[in-house]
Design an enzyme around this catalytic site. Structure first.
Site, mmCIF file in Angstrom:
data_model
loop_
_atom_site.group_PDB
_atom_site.id
_atom_site.type_symbol
_atom_site.label_atom_id
_atom_site.label_comp_id
_atom_site.label_asym_id
_atom_site.label_seq_id
_atom_site.Cartn_x
_atom_site.Cartn_y
_atom_site.Cartn_z
ATOM 1 N N LYS A 270 15.896 13.298 17.927
ATOM 2 C CA LYS A 270 14.448 13.438 17.766
ATOM 3 C C LYS A 270 13.722 12.475 18.709
ATOM 4 O O LYS A 270 14.267 11.440 19.075
ATOM 5 C CB LYS A 270 14.056 13.057 16.327
ATOM 6 C CG LYS A 270 14.401 14.079 15.274
ATOM 7 C CD LYS A 270 13.920 13.615 13.907
ATOM 8 C CE LYS A 270 14.267 14.616 12.823
ATOM 9 N NZ LYS A 270 13.576 15.914 12.965
ATOM 10 N N ARG A 344 19.957 22.302 6.230
ATOM 11 C CA ARG A 344 20.500 23.579 5.754
ATOM 12 C C ARG A 344 22.026 23.555 5.769
ATOM 13 O O ARG A 344 22.668 24.234 4.975
ATOM 14 C CB ARG A 344 19.926 24.725 6.594
ATOM 15 C CG ARG A 344 20.342 24.735 8.030
ATOM 16 C CD ARG A 344 19.426 25.588 8.908
ATOM 17 N NE ARG A 344 18.152 24.934 9.180
ATOM 18 C CZ ARG A 344 17.161 25.481 9.883
ATOM 19 N NH1 ARG A 344 17.277 26.704 10.370
ATOM 20 N NH2 ARG A 344 16.039 24.816 10.091
HETATM 21 N N1 BES Z 1 14.090 16.683 8.294
HETATM 22 C C1 BES Z 1 13.633 17.596 9.273
HETATM 23 C C2 BES Z 1 12.378 18.355 8.856
HETATM 24 C C3 BES Z 1 11.117 17.541 8.697
HETATM 25 C C4 BES Z 1 10.233 17.418 9.740
HETATM 26 C C5 BES Z 1 10.793 16.968 7.491
HETATM 27 C C6 BES Z 1 9.057 16.695 9.575
HETATM 28 C C7 BES Z 1 9.628 16.243 7.326
HETATM 29 C C8 BES Z 1 8.756 16.115 8.371
HETATM 30 C C9 BES Z 1 14.737 18.628 9.551
HETATM 31 O O1 BES Z 1 16.026 18.178 9.422
HETATM 32 C C10 BES Z 1 14.564 19.092 10.945
HETATM 33 O O2 BES Z 1 14.720 18.300 11.833
HETATM 34 N N2 BES Z 1 14.256 20.372 11.116
HETATM 35 C C11 BES Z 1 14.077 20.930 12.416
HETATM 36 C C12 BES Z 1 14.743 22.272 12.441
HETATM 37 C C13 BES Z 1 14.850 22.890 13.814
HETATM 38 C C14 BES Z 1 15.740 22.051 14.694
HETATM 39 C C15 BES Z 1 15.392 24.287 13.677
HETATM 40 C C16 BES Z 1 12.576 21.073 12.660
HETATM 41 O O3 BES Z 1 11.847 21.404 11.728
HETATM 42 O O4 BES Z 1 12.158 20.821 13.785
HETATM 43 MN MN MN Z 2 16.751 17.269 11.185
#
Ligand code: BES
Ligand code: MN
Ligand code: ZN
Length: 488
Positions: A270, A344
């Protein structure tokens, strides 16, 4: 903080401050006439002036001429036809904040009359508001000297509200306990120590518990959970808590919470900005633990199993990578396109394992699953998906009752195709469209025919901006919702 109840009429309550709720259109309720009379009519006077009309969010503190309470705090309820429990909850929260800021630590709340809601419901909402408003994360820094801690809240009604109040206190305490877990920094809640926290709580409250460590997970074939955890020096855990009332028969309800103790994104790293918020990526697990705590302390009559896959999503030489294919617990093969779509993946094993082992009558998962959910719904509702209308509607009703609101999204088969992979049964990321839904569709592949609902709490679990009864940070979202759903 002490919570007490009394049958005394508003004019006879002894407290430092009294919170009086006032609607915008119908003016001062006759129930406040007696109080107004003993303070020399300052309430009527204030309402006649320009400063306070009873609008939602408005508050006005009035110093009394003596004898009675030091202060009255008027709080607005807005238009009388539009007052619901959440309006009341927020009004109490605003009144308490105002009264505390002005140095009052013993505050009384005489319950008003609100159409469609009995005193029990109003007492529950007010108790929640008081406890949740007073919450601060204080583990590593003491309160500033000017902060006035709420010492006692006294609820007043002509009928008996003691039992309702006591229940609400337990649920709100469990919510604050969950908030503490969410607010804990991730160096102090790696998967091993978070599992220990859950265990201590289980011992204290009499819940059954089991911790499946990495070795056991390998034997069982929880490969998806292991894959996500393999980049961290602290291996993953699967925590299982159980509340089984004596004589319970049939099948349990299972609740599952995503417990990523920190989400760096892994190899699909990230960006640095706000990455620290990902300490809250275990909010689903916190909600499950908090709910189990509340159910135990309430002696709830339903049989419930709480499951939380805990892992730390880190990059490193052992980390799982994009292009990896994992064979999940139930045999489904998962193509990893993005290691940041890890929630997931851990939930896949947790859901499949729980379905196989417990054959639940219904299974509900909570997860800070997608940024797409935050884009769609912001922080005012969690996303809801499911394969069973009755279950989804029951959860929506519980959301309305508790103010933890849900908004349902479609789980149509057209969306299901989007998670197909060319080289495996499913892929963990499905392109740009409908990201909140495709994440849910991925989970749906792991519950078979079990009645299932999924709550995406990414926007509601952790706030950047405070609300009347939620300081910024962890909210404990889901504890009140699930406890209400499972115990009434
Ligand atoms: N934990 C994050 C989602 C999240 C984002 C929670 C902001 C709270 C605030 C999750 O694991 C994630 O990174 N999801 C990705 C999925 C994508 C890579 C398909 C996302 O939402 O960008
Ligand atoms: Mn994530
Ligand atoms: Zn995550």
């Amino acid at each position: 903080m002490k919570v007490s109840t009394t049958n005394a009429p508003a004019a006879e309550i002894e407290a430092e401050a009294l919170i009086l709720a006032i609607p915008e259109d119908t003016g001062k309720p006759t129930s406040w006439d007696a109080v107004d009379a003993i303070v020399g009519g300052i309430v009527s006077e204030a309402l006649a002036g320009p400063g306070f009309q009873g609008k939602r969010g408005q508050t006005l503190a009035l110093s009394t001429p003596g004898n009675h309470c030091r202060e009255l705090v008027l709080v607005g309820l807005g238009m009388s036809g539009e007052i619901d429990l959440e309006v009341w909850r927020r009004a109490v929260a605003n009144g308490i904040t105002k009264a505390c800021h002005r140095g009052n630590s013993k505050i009384a709340v005489p319950l008003p009359e609100i159409d469609g809601h009995d005193s029990g419901e109003l007492a529950i909402a007010a108790t929640e508001a008081a406890i949740l408003t007073s919450y601060r994360y204080r583990e590593f820094k003491a309160a500033p000297p000017e902060f006035v801690e709420l010492e006692e809240i006294m609820l007043a009604a002509p009928v008996d509200i003691a039992a309702a109040t006591m229940r609400a206190q337990k649920v709100a305490d469990a919510t604050c306990w969950a908030r503490d877990l969410v607010n804990t920094p991730s160096n102090m809640k790696r998967p091993d120590s978070l599992a220990m926290n859950a265990r201590e709580m289980a011992v204290e409250t009499g819940l059954g518990f089991e911790i499946i460590d990495s070795g056991k997970a390998q034997q069982l074939g929880l490969n998806a959970l292991l894959a996500v955890g393999q980049g961290s020096a602290v291996g993953p855990r699967l925590v299982i808590l159980e509340h089984r009332p004596i004589g319970a028969t049939g099948q349990p309800t299972v609740i599952v919470g995503k417990g990523i103790t920190f989400d760096t994104g892994g190899i699909s790293l990230k960006p640095a900005q706000k990455m620290g918020d990902m300490k809250a990526d275990m909010s689903g697990a916190a909600a499950v633990f908090g709910t189990m705590r509340a159910l135990a302390r309430l002696d709830a009559q339903s049989w419930v199993v709480g499951v939380a896959p805990l892992a730390e999503n880190m990059p490193g030489s052992q980390a799982y990578r994009p292009s990896d294919i994992i064979r999940a617990y139930d045999g489904t093969t998962i193509e990893v396109l993005n290691t940041d779509a890890e929630g997931r993946v851990v939930l896949a094993d947790a859901l499949a394992y729980a379905c196989k082992r417990y054959e639940p009558c219904r299974i509900v998962d909570l997860a800070t699953l997608t940024g797409a959910c935050v884009v769609a719904l912001g922080s005012h509702a969690a996303g809801l998906m499911g394969n069973n209308d009755e279950l989804c509607n029951a959860l929506i009703s519980a959301g309305e009752a508790t103010g933890e609101r849900l908004w349902r999204l479609p789980a149509w088969s057209a969306y299901d195709k989007l998670v197909d992979s060319e080289v495996a049964n499913v892929r963990n990321s499905a392109g740009r469209g409908a990201g909140v839904i495709t994440a849910g569709m991925f989970l749906k592949r792991f519950v078979g025919n079990t009645a299932w609902a999924h709550l995406d709490i990414a926007g509601t679990a952790f706030l950047e901006k405070a609300t009347p009864y939620e300081p910024k940070g962890g909210t404990g979202f889901g504890v009140r919702l699930l406890t209400h759903w499972l115990s009434t």
